[in-house]
Design a protein around this motif. Structure first.
Motif, PDB file in Angstrom:
ATOM      1  N   ASN A 209      13.432  25.994  49.311  1.00  0.00           N
ATOM      2  CA  ASN A 209      12.156  25.140  48.993  1.00  0.00           C
ATOM      3  C   ASN A 209      12.095  23.889  49.682  1.00  0.00           C
ATOM      4  O   ASN A 209      13.339  23.261  49.972  1.00  0.00           O
ATOM      5  CB  ASN A 209      12.156  25.135  47.672  1.00  0.00           C
ATOM      6  CG  ASN A 209      11.844  26.278  46.805  1.00  0.00           C
ATOM      7  OD1 ASN A 209      10.797  27.065  47.005  1.00  0.00           O
ATOM      8  ND2 ASN A 209      12.905  26.726  45.919  1.00  0.00           N
ATOM      9  N   PRO A 210      11.124  23.346  50.103  1.00  0.00           N
ATOM     10  CA  PRO A 210      11.154  21.922  50.335  1.00  0.00           C
ATOM     11  C   PRO A 210      11.792  20.977  49.454  1.00  0.00           C
ATOM     12  O   PRO A 210      11.934  21.230  47.972  1.00  0.00           O
ATOM     13  CB  PRO A 210       9.640  21.436  50.359  1.00  0.00           C
ATOM     14  CG  PRO A 210       8.883  22.787  50.353  1.00  0.00           C
ATOM     15  CD  PRO A 210       9.788  23.885  49.740  1.00  0.00           C
ATOM     16  N   HIS A 211      12.624  19.925  49.921  1.00  0.00           N
ATOM     17  CA  HIS A 211      13.703  19.045  49.136  1.00  0.00           C
ATOM     18  C   HIS A 211      14.518  19.848  48.343  1.00  0.00           C
ATOM     19  O   HIS A 211      14.895  19.459  47.200  1.00  0.00           O
ATOM     20  CB  HIS A 211      12.583  18.064  48.403  1.00  0.00           C
ATOM     21  CG  HIS A 211      11.714  17.133  49.051  1.00  0.00           C
ATOM     22  ND1 HIS A 211      10.748  16.306  48.466  1.00  0.00           N
ATOM     23  CD2 HIS A 211      11.387  17.426  50.233  1.00  0.00           C
ATOM     24  CE1 HIS A 211      10.294  15.673  49.480  1.00  0.00           C
ATOM     25  NE2 HIS A 211      10.533  16.407  50.487  1.00  0.00           N
ATOM     26  N   ALA A 212      14.810  21.001  48.709  1.00  0.00           N
ATOM     27  CA  ALA A 212      15.747  21.944  48.161  1.00  0.00           C
ATOM     28  C   ALA A 212      15.348  21.930  46.700  1.00  0.00           C
ATOM     29  O   ALA A 212      16.310  22.032  45.550  1.00  0.00           O
ATOM     30  CB  ALA A 212      17.062  21.544  48.102  1.00  0.00           C
ATOM     31  N   GLY A 213      13.922  22.131  46.431  1.00  0.00           N
ATOM     32  CA  GLY A 213      13.377  22.486  45.091  1.00  0.00           C
ATOM     33  C   GLY A 213      13.047  21.085  44.410  1.00  0.00           C
ATOM     34  O   GLY A 213      12.615  21.315  43.163  1.00  0.00           O
ATOM     35  N   ALA A 246      16.476  21.320  54.175  1.00  0.00           N
ATOM     36  CA  ALA A 246      16.644  21.755  55.600  1.00  0.00           C
ATOM     37  C   ALA A 246      16.235  20.522  56.618  1.00  0.00           C
ATOM     38  O   ALA A 246      17.003  20.427  57.606  1.00  0.00           O
ATOM     39  CB  ALA A 246      15.694  22.956  56.022  1.00  0.00           C
ATOM     40  N   ASP A 247      15.376  19.866  56.053  1.00  0.00           N
ATOM     41  CA  ASP A 247      14.925  18.673  57.006  1.00  0.00           C
ATOM     42  C   ASP A 247      15.909  17.682  56.975  1.00  0.00           C
ATOM     43  O   ASP A 247      16.179  16.800  57.802  1.00  0.00           O
ATOM     44  CB  ASP A 247      13.470  18.357  56.606  1.00  0.00           C
ATOM     45  CG  ASP A 247      13.593  17.574  55.223  1.00  0.00           C
ATOM     46  OD1 ASP A 247      14.280  17.756  54.475  1.00  0.00           O
ATOM     47  OD2 ASP A 247      12.442  16.916  55.120  1.00  0.00           O
ATOM     48  N   THR A 248      16.758  17.659  55.942  1.00  0.00           N
ATOM     49  CA  THR A 248      18.034  16.680  55.920  1.00  0.00           C
ATOM     50  C   THR A 248      19.173  17.312  56.432  1.00  0.00           C
ATOM     51  O   THR A 248      19.904  16.736  57.419  1.00  0.00           O
ATOM     52  CB  THR A 248      18.324  16.462  54.306  1.00  0.00           C
ATOM     53  OG1 THR A 248      17.136  15.815  53.830  1.00  0.00           O
ATOM     54  CG2 THR A 248      19.480  15.469  54.330  1.00  0.00           C
ATOM     55  N   LEU A 249      19.259  18.644  56.216  1.00  0.00           N
ATOM     56  CA  LEU A 249      20.446  19.192  56.879  1.00  0.00           C
ATOM     57  C   LEU A 249      20.912  19.262  58.229  1.00  0.00           C
ATOM     58  O   LEU A 249      21.883  19.019  58.830  1.00  0.00           O
ATOM     59  CB  LEU A 249      20.524  20.552  56.213  1.00  0.00           C
ATOM     60  CG  LEU A 249      21.693  21.625  56.577  1.00  0.00           C
ATOM     61  CD1 LEU A 249      21.551  22.923  55.631  1.00  0.00           C
ATOM     62  CD2 LEU A 249      21.596  22.172  58.077  1.00  0.00           C
ATOM     63  N   PHE A 250      19.705  19.498  59.138  1.00  0.00           N
ATOM     64  CA  PHE A 250      19.716  19.514  60.417  1.00  0.00           C
ATOM     65  C   PHE A 250      19.512  18.091  61.025  1.00  0.00           C
ATOM     66  O   PHE A 250      18.474  17.795  62.019  1.00  0.00           O
ATOM     67  CB  PHE A 250      18.462  20.442  61.088  1.00  0.00           C
ATOM     68  CG  PHE A 250      18.892  21.831  60.831  1.00  0.00           C
ATOM     69  CD1 PHE A 250      19.763  22.488  61.757  1.00  0.00           C
ATOM     70  CD2 PHE A 250      18.222  22.538  59.921  1.00  0.00           C
ATOM     71  CE1 PHE A 250      19.988  23.818  61.169  1.00  0.00           C
ATOM     72  CE2 PHE A 250      18.408  23.832  59.444  1.00  0.00           C
ATOM     73  CZ  PHE A 250      19.459  24.675  60.432  1.00  0.00           C
ATOM     74  N   THR A 251      20.340  17.047  60.543  1.00  0.00           N
ATOM     75  CA  THR A 251      20.310  15.683  61.126  1.00  0.00           C
ATOM     76  C   THR A 251      21.766  15.504  61.506  1.00  0.00           C
ATOM     77  O   THR A 251      22.528  16.229  61.009  1.00  0.00           O
ATOM     78  CB  THR A 251      19.937  14.881  60.438  1.00  0.00           C
ATOM     79  OG1 THR A 251      20.655  14.889  59.124  1.00  0.00           O
ATOM     80  CG2 THR A 251      18.530  15.055  59.989  1.00  0.00           C
ATOM     81  N   PRO A 252      22.091  14.617  62.556  1.00  0.00           N
ATOM     82  CA  PRO A 252      23.341  14.388  63.153  1.00  0.00           C
ATOM     83  C   PRO A 252      24.280  13.934  62.098  1.00  0.00           C
ATOM     84  O   PRO A 252      25.609  14.288  61.881  1.00  0.00           O
ATOM     85  CB  PRO A 252      23.186  13.141  64.036  1.00  0.00           C
ATOM     86  CG  PRO A 252      21.806  13.591  64.378  1.00  0.00           C
ATOM     87  CD  PRO A 252      20.918  13.859  63.242  1.00  0.00           C
ATOM     88  N   ARG A 253      23.934  13.218  60.967  1.00  0.00           N
ATOM     89  CA  ARG A 253      24.622  12.806  59.898  1.00  0.00           C
ATOM     90  C   ARG A 253      25.634  14.035  59.382  1.00  0.00           C
ATOM     91  O   ARG A 253      26.680  13.956  58.922  1.00  0.00           O
ATOM     92  CB  ARG A 253      23.922  12.091  58.715  1.00  0.00           C
ATOM     93  CG  ARG A 253      24.854  11.555  57.578  1.00  0.00           C
ATOM     94  CD  ARG A 253      24.061  11.323  56.415  1.00  0.00           C
ATOM     95  NE  ARG A 253      24.709  11.099  55.245  1.00  0.00           N
ATOM     96  CZ  ARG A 253      24.418  11.244  53.901  1.00  0.00           C
ATOM     97  NH1 ARG A 253      22.980  11.330  53.914  1.00  0.00           N
ATOM     98  NH2 ARG A 253      25.132  11.510  52.912  1.00  0.00           N
TER      99      ARG A 253
END
Length: 331
Positions: A209-213, A246-253
């Motif tokens: 889910n968005p924001h991992a729920g 997902a929108d956090t996971l797919f970042t360079p960090r």
């Protein structure tokens, strides 16, 4: 080591073009084309490229010289029903296409080949021939007799595996169960270790889910299903991070130190991978007793015979399959 097999795929598509274009450079490791020699010879004539076809028999030597190609053609003598026209599909060629896959896969099982790289096929025209066919992955899964496989796309910088693949979005949540997640994670972790040589691979796991729920405010799948399974494996020593938005996971960090990403559904992970590496990415089937890689694109009928097909993905698929075979043999 046994040679690698390449199936040329749909004969009217760009598969034959790619094989011929790649052969112009010369293969860096032993490679055998599993297809009808006449398809390659005619396409080379259309492309205006020099090609010497050397008919290969099991156990024979393989030619790696530029402009030469070893072809295992004998099993397909007489199978093509009518001429092959570049860019024009025909259901009459469906049985031939499936036979190339069968010969290559069985050759991997019995040790004749070290792995198989598949050029694209056209699912629709195979179904038009009255043959139930959903894709390479399911075909090899059934032929090898395994219960579960995992689809993973990989580029030089990123590997993305999928929990669910070709499902309508409305069915994804119900399909993600604890038993399924356990199977997928076990296969992914095992093959990253044995086929990619990664000790204790670091796997980032996306939430659904968005924001991992958002702590249950945007869905309970993370709390009820995903996190409990991850905790089970973490207790066994697996290096699993998540579930992450997902929108956090797919970042360079996050990606900087990751060995792979596990996405919950097809369009959660693959758009990022394809944006980052389309044309040089590889489709890899995990969980099989054989090595299987493929290109990240389709048959591109409009490019067949034009000389404008990009060999990057096939070249990378051959490289990946070769490396995976070498690592598997060393374990």
């Amino acid at each position: 080591m046994s040679p690698l097999a390449i199936t040329a795929g749909e004969p009217a598509g760009i598969g034959p073009d790619l094989c011929i274009q790649l052969a112009q450079k010369g293969f860096k490791s032993p490679v055998v084309l599993v297809c009808a020699a006449e398809v390659l010879q005619e396409r080379a004539r259309i492309l205006g490229l020099p090609l010497t076809v050397e008919l290969w028999q099991p156990g024979g030597s393989v030619s790696n010289q530029p402009g030469h190609i070893s072809v295992y053609s004998e099993p397909f003598d007489g199978m093509l029903e009518g001429p092959v026209e570049a860019g024009i599909l025909s259901p009459r060629h469906a049985n031939y296409v499936l036979e190339t896959l069968k010969v290559a896969a069985e050759g991997c099982i019995n040790g004749m080949f070290s792995g198989v790289v598949t050029a694209p096929v056209h699912k629709g025209v195979i179904n038009d021939a009255g043959i139930a066919f959903t894709g390479h992955t399911e075909f090899f899964q059934a032929l090898c007799g395994v219960d579960r496989v995992v689809m993973m796309l990989a580029s030089e910088q990123l590997k993305v595996a999928l929990v669910t693949t070709h499902l309508p979005l409305s069915e994804v949540s119900g399909a993600i169960t604890k038993p399924l997640l356990r199977q997928i994670i076990n296969i992914l972790h095992h093959d990253l270790e044995t086929k990619f040589g990664l000790a204790s691979p670091r796997i980032l796991v996306a939430g659904l889910n968005p924001h991992a729920g958002e702590g249950g405010h945007m869905g309970m799948e993370e709390i009820e299903t995903i996190t409990p399974v991850l905790d089970e494996f973490r207790a066994q020593g697996m290096n699993l991070i998540g579930p992450l938005p997902a929108d956090t996971l797919f970042t360079p960090r996050w990606l900087e130190d990751a060995d792979a990403v596990l996405a919950m559904y097809h369009d959660q992970g693959l758009p990022v991978l394809k944006y980052q590496g389309f044309g040089s990415a590889v489709n890899i089937t995990l969980g099989l007793p054989i090595i299987r890689t493929s290109v990240d694109h389709g048959t591109a009928l409009d490019l067949a015979g034009s000389g404008r097909a990009d060999v990057g993905s096939l070249e990378q698929a051959v490289k990946s399959a070769t490396l995976m075979s070498e690592r598997s043999n060393s374990n």
